[in-house]
Design an enzyme around this catalytic site. Structure first.
Site, PDB file in Angstrom:
ATOM      1  N   TRP A 247       0.834  -1.208   0.000  1.00  0.00           N
ATOM      2  CA  TRP A 247       0.000   0.000   0.000  1.00  0.00           C
ATOM      3  C   TRP A 247       0.864   1.252   0.000  1.00  0.00           C
ATOM      4  O   TRP A 247       0.508   2.267  -0.609  1.00  0.00           O
ATOM      5  CB  TRP A 247      -0.910   0.001   1.229  1.00  0.00           C
ATOM      6  N   HIS A 248       2.022   1.205   0.657  1.00  0.00           N
ATOM      7  CA  HIS A 248       2.879   2.389   0.730  1.00  0.00           C
ATOM      8  C   HIS A 248       3.472   2.752  -0.624  1.00  0.00           C
ATOM      9  O   HIS A 248       3.795   3.921  -0.854  1.00  0.00           O
ATOM     10  CB  HIS A 248       4.007   2.162   1.744  1.00  0.00           C
ATOM     11  N   GLY A 249       3.658   1.803  -1.484  1.00  0.00           N
ATOM     12  CA  GLY A 249       4.230   2.128  -2.781  1.00  0.00           C
ATOM     13  C   GLY A 249       4.348   0.912  -3.670  1.00  0.00           C
ATOM     14  O   GLY A 249       4.476  -0.215  -3.192  1.00  0.00           O
TER      15      GLY A 249
END
Length: 400
Positions: A247-249
């Site tokens: 989700w962060h990247g």
């Protein structure tokens, strides 16, 4: 509910993950000697799409679970989804926490002017003075070209980045909470002294609290949580953290970062389950020496994992850690300056402040006359501006 969740996820998957997934699939197919070009979206990732998605999913799931009533006002719903103070980097606010506040007008007498002002000023200090200077003076140069530095500088840069990301991210959420309060809305707390944690589980109860609870309620528990036996629990922990990292990247480095925390949480749970409650090892862990050892292990584990979070790709993170290992014991001259060490200390001390410290400061601020409050705030803002570096980078979590 399932259709609604999919509709929320589709824009996120298209804008944020299509290019990454296409590149990975092309590489796998390429191993068989087949070249397939899936193309590219050709567009930038929309601002705050991850947080918009999280709010949309939590809203429809909570309605399905009966935790919140469906809003009959489209304006209220749009305000909840897109409320600007926390839109770009959190905290993640549940519908049950926000929509209820729209039911009646806010009373200006209930606005905590002192506490909000101190939160905003503290956030400005952490971002502008500590995080920005540490990044510019030390962290960015070392991570950009680790081969040019000795092992001590490389290790210190890892710890410095741990301070940078805490000060940078907690600064944004402090400012968001303060601004929201000035507008009459209460936001949940997002950080609680994370670097004093004695276990990874405790760390995630203290770091980005609204994200960790979101992952728990909308991913870990639906996967089965701890209900299916030990090995399924380990699987659920690892899968939850891997998806949290993704989700962060859209990058392998974020997947590795999430996997490290997932396997770490699973290992902690396995250790707790396999250790006799009355055993000597358990007693040692509860002793002062044992707690110190636990803190050292957890803090250093978190800092090492941050290397993957900071590096441009997974290969760069591995190369950074390998460079440290190769240069242990070298006599390369130190480049870290006394100012950097002072900033690191100041940044670490900011996360040692308990909530009671803000409450005490708020109580003192309330006793000051209005003219004094204005003078104090103006002086603090002017000081931060004077100490600000030129070309200051945006908040780290803006990219997510």
């Amino acid at each position: 509910m399932g259709i609604a969740v999919v509709c929320n996820l589709l824009p996120l998957c298209f804008f944020k993950y299509f290019d990454f997934a296409a590149a990975q699939i092309r590489s796998l197919i390429g191993l068989a000697g087949i070249d397939v070009d899936f193309g590219s979206t050709g567009v930038a990732v929309p601002v705050a799409i991850s947080f918009l998605t999280f709010h949309g999913i939590s809203y429809v799931v909570d309605i399905h679970r009966g935790k919140v009533q469906a809003s009959r006002s489209l304006i209220d719903l749009l305000l909840y989804i897109s409320f600007f103070p926390h839109l770009v980097a959190g905290p993640i606010v549940r519908a049950s926490e926000f929509l209820g506040q729209l039911a009646k007008p806010s009373d200006p007498r209930n606005i905590d002017l002192g506490g909000s002002t101190l939160l905003i000023l503290g956030g400005l200090f952490k971002k502008v003075v500590v995080a920005s200077h540490l990044s510019i003076l030390f962290v960015d140069p070392v991570f950009t070209n680790p081969q040019a530095y000795g092992s001590v500088d490389l290790i210190l840069a890892v710890y410095a980045y741990a301070i940078v990301i805490y000060c940078d991210f907690s600064a944004y959420t402090d400012i968001a909470i303060g601004v929201a309060d000035l507008l009459g809305y209460k936001f949940p707390r997002n950080f609680d002294q994370p670097y004093i944690a004695l276990s990874l589980q405790e760390f995630w109860r203290r770091w980005h609290i609204t994200l960790s609870t979101w992952l728990r309620d909308y991913l870990y528990i639906p996967l089965g949580g701890g209900r299916g036996g030990s090995w399924l629990t380990y699987r659920n922990l690892i899968l939850t953290m891997v998806l949290g990292g993704l989700w962060h990247g859209a990058g392998l480095q974020f997947i590795v970062w999430g996997a490290l925390h997932g396997f770490g949480l699973a290992a902690e749970r396995l250790m707790r389950e396999s250790t006799d409650a009355s055993g000597r090892f358990r007693q040692f862990l509860r002793s002062e020496a044992g707690q110190t050892l636990r803190w050292l292990v957890v803090f250093n584990f978190v800092c090492i994992a941050w290397v993957f979070f900071r590096s441009p790709d997974a290969a760069g993170a591995v190369d950074y850690l390998a460079t440290i290992a190769r240069r242990v014991g070298d006599r390369a001259p130190l480049t870290v300056s006394p100012l950097v060490l002072v900033l690191m200390m100041a940044g670490f001390l900011t996360q040692l402040l308990p909530p009671s410290a803000y409450e005490a400061a708020d109580g003192s601020f309330r006793k000051i006359a209005l003219a004094g409050k204005i003078a104090f705030s103006t002086t603090a803002i002017w000081t931060v501006i004077m100490l600000a570096p030129s070309g200051m980078a945006p908040f780290i979590y803006f990219q997510f």
